[in-house]
Design a protein around this motif. Structure first.
Motif, mmCIF file in Angstrom:
data_model
loop_
_atom_site.group_PDB
_atom_site.id
_atom_site.type_symbol
_atom_site.label_atom_id
_atom_site.label_comp_id
_atom_site.label_asym_id
_atom_site.label_seq_id
_atom_site.Cartn_x
_atom_site.Cartn_y
_atom_site.Cartn_z
ATOM 1 N N LYS A 531 -15.151 -46.868 53.527
ATOM 2 C CA LYS A 531 -15.017 -46.175 54.877
ATOM 3 C C LYS A 531 -15.311 -44.437 54.798
ATOM 4 O O LYS A 531 -14.352 -43.747 54.733
ATOM 5 C CB LYS A 531 -13.607 -46.739 54.891
ATOM 6 N N ARG A 532 -16.193 -44.056 54.768
ATOM 7 C CA ARG A 532 -17.093 -43.258 54.808
ATOM 8 C C ARG A 532 -16.037 -42.530 55.564
ATOM 9 O O ARG A 532 -16.139 -40.943 55.227
ATOM 10 C CB ARG A 532 -18.406 -43.152 55.604
ATOM 11 N N HIS A 533 -15.779 -42.648 57.144
ATOM 12 C CA HIS A 533 -14.969 -42.221 58.081
ATOM 13 C C HIS A 533 -13.798 -41.147 56.916
ATOM 14 O O HIS A 533 -13.302 -40.058 57.677
ATOM 15 C CB HIS A 533 -15.041 -42.493 59.136
ATOM 16 N N VAL A 534 -13.300 -41.901 56.337
ATOM 17 C CA VAL A 534 -11.988 -42.097 56.022
ATOM 18 C C VAL A 534 -11.802 -40.963 54.753
ATOM 19 O O VAL A 534 -11.630 -40.414 54.806
ATOM 20 C CB VAL A 534 -10.818 -43.493 55.198
ATOM 21 N N VAL A 535 -12.764 -41.032 54.638
ATOM 22 C CA VAL A 535 -13.095 -40.226 53.123
ATOM 23 C C VAL A 535 -13.502 -38.879 53.846
ATOM 24 O O VAL A 535 -13.012 -37.253 52.633
ATOM 25 C CB VAL A 535 -14.167 -40.698 51.974
ATOM 26 N N GLU A 536 -14.132 -38.907 54.325
ATOM 27 C CA GLU A 536 -14.488 -37.334 54.536
ATOM 28 C C GLU A 536 -13.279 -36.815 55.391
ATOM 29 O O GLU A 536 -12.677 -35.558 55.518
ATOM 30 C CB GLU A 536 -15.691 -37.733 56.579
#
Length: 556
Positions: A531-536
């Motif tokens: 989940k890219r948005h969680v990592v960012e």
């Protein structure tokens, strides 16, 4: 008297009715119990239990096409309950068992569910608060013990089988599947009986599936890929389905099943490869596999130990897979191909062909699929497998399905002159650096995944001078390797990678993240996509510091 013609099949439910009549005593579902024992269910036994549960659901007098939720890890009774829902004239709503209680409640309330089946779960006490008290809670046989749950067996014993054969219209809604949400926003995808049938039936033809084939079910049945590849395909073809008890028993369960067709996600294929390379060094294995007489014997032995010696077709999907990983399995003699699809088209779009492998490309359109690229490079697909729309969301439905019936996938791609598809990234994932240059992270991440030490990679760079890569290392790959050697290898790989990238794409550094990225802590979807948005969001405050650190490899 001439034998009465069987009705034409246009749904998985109708296919089940015919399978049940054709071979009632044949084993359909095989469920491990965790103590080394298994229980098997024949087609007749599945039908009897499904009809009895359908009778109970009918007794609740819900309006036709009411929504009934399924909250459970994969098990035999997940499929039996799904059949019962359809036999009773209702719509099934799978719910991921890895969601939080708040997310479970959101799905149940948004989908207007009137009852919920609760099955095999490892986190029942955490999820319990997400179930509205006013709904009937029905426990599957492997479900938790709870006074509020209505036991499956008691309901089965109290109801005679529902004898009226419910016929569905092809255009009826069969299920509402809530997307696992790499973007954090779940949408209820309405799939008809016809779209699910079309996708699965054509898949059977592509793979020449018969009732003699065997499947292993371990990815969430709440996801469209497992739902189509395992449940719907088995109902249509008569395959036997084996289940996995837990991640720890995966290989044991797989050896029991000896699947002939298998669907996996890239991370599973990577971990299985690493389990082999832990025992046999990559260089030695490659040398042995290249030996004319010894190579085939060793390859078969490796597949036997994994439980894959009977595989005819193997598929990887849900995320991009590195070509070198595909080719590693090819050297073992396994026909592993890549598949591309979405919940919104029942997972039916493109598929690699074993005899037409093209490095860097997924594959060709499936039969009946039309595809094109929009002016800005977005992939558009149209087929009878496309969804009816998003539940209670006409605005997003209109944004995704255009007036010509094309599904706007949100993926950017390329199509060559033979029709092969390459996905170059998600439109919404493209970011702009502080220098005003746009960067698509997916192709860079795919190249990073080719490194044997890297298990996960996420390239970020919004408002940074240059992109950076956050990576997680494979514990199996670096076992016994000194930290200095690991850093040297990553530095060399970064230098080589940057030499292949355009200036605006070149990475300032790679950051080795020590935190775990798992399904349980919200970093991965149930199908193990990052989940890219969680990592960012998690590392936002540190990104700029890392980007200007002056080091090529930063250890968190």
């Amino acid at each position: 008297m001439a034998e009465q013609a069987r009705p034409a099949i246009s749904s998985a439910l109708e296919a089940f009715y015919q399978r049940e009549l054709a071979h009632p005593d044949k084993t359909y579902l095989v469920q491990p119990l965790g103590d080394g024992s298994v229980v098997s269910y024949s087609w007749a036994q599945v039908g009897d239990q499904a009809r009895r549960m359908a009778a109970y659901l009918r007794s609740l007098q819900f309006p036709a096409s009411s929504h009934i939720a399924l909250l459970s890890r994969n098990c035999a009774h997940w499929i039996i309950a799904d059949l019962a829902i359809w036999m009773a004239g209702h719509v099934s709503v799978p719910v991921y068992p890895t969601l939080t209680a708040d997310s479970v409640r959101q799905v149940l309330e948004h989908s207007d569910c009137r009852a919920v089946f609760v099955g095999k779960l490892e986190n029942w006490q955490q999820l319990r608060g997400g179930l509205p008290e006013q709904l009937p809670w029905i426990a599957l046989p492997l479900g938790p013990e709870d006074a509020h749950l209505l036991p499956w067996q008691s309901l089965i014993d109290a109801n005679e089988p529902w004898t009226q054969t419910h016929r569905v219209a092809p255009t009826d809604v069969a299920t509402i599947i809530y997307t696992s949400g790499t973007s954090g926003i779940a949408k209820g995808v309405m799939l008809s009986f016809a779209s699910m049938y079309y996708a699965a039936n054509n898949g059977l033809r592509l793979f020449t599936i018969s009732e003699d084939d065997r499947l292993l079910s371990y990815l969430p049945l709440s996801n469209v890929a497992e739902r189509q590849f395992v449940e719907i395909a088995s109902l249509l073809s008569g395959q036997t389905v084996y289940f996995v008890h837990s991640a720890q028993t995966f290989v044991e369960d797989n050896r029991r099943a000896r699947p002939t067709v298998f669907f996996g996600v890239p991370r599973i294929w990577f971990k299985l490869q690493q389990s082999v390379l832990q025992k046999v060094p990559a260089g030695l294995l490659n040398t042995v596999l290249a030996t004319p007489l010894l190579g085939p014997r060793v390859a078969r032995r490796v597949l036997e130990r994994l439980g894959f010696d009977q595989i005819r077709y193997a598929v990887s999907g849900a995320a991009p897979i590195d070509d070198q990983l595909l080719l590693w399995y090819h050297r073992l003699g396994m026909s592993l191909v890549e598949i591309y699809g979405m919940t919104e088209n029942a997972g039916y779009s493109h598929l690699g062909r074993p005899k037409r492998f093209k490095s860097g490309w997924i594959g060709l359109p499936n039969p009946g699929v039309e595809c094109r690229l929009s002016g800005d490079g977005e992939l558009l697909v149209r087929s009878p497998a496309n969804m009816l729309g998003y539940y209670k969301d006409p605005v997003r439905t209109a944004e995704t399905l255009d007036e010509h019936g094309f599904l706007h996938t949100g993926d950017c791609g390329a199509i060559d002159n033979e029709g092969f598809l390459r996905i170059t990234g998600r439109r919404k994932d493209t970011f702009k650096t502080s220098k005003g240059r746009y960067v698509a992270p997916a192709p860079i991440e795919k190249r990073l995944h080719a490194h044997p030490y890297i298990e996960q990679a996420c390239v970020v760079g919004t408002q940074l001078p240059q992109p950076i890569a956050l990576i997680q290392l494979s514990s199996a790959s670096i076992e016994g390797v000194s930290p200095v050697r690991v850093e040297e290898s990553l530095s060399a790989a970064l230098l080589e990678l940057n030499g292949q990238l355009n200036r605006q794409e070149q990475l300032a550094c790679v950051v080795v993240i020590s935190d775990a990225w798992t399904v349980e802590n919200g970093f991965l979807t149930p199908t193990l996509k990052l989940k890219r948005h969680v990592v960012e969001a998690t590392y936002q405050d540190q990104l700029e510091y890392w980007s200007v650190s002056g080091r090529t490899v930063v250890v968190q």
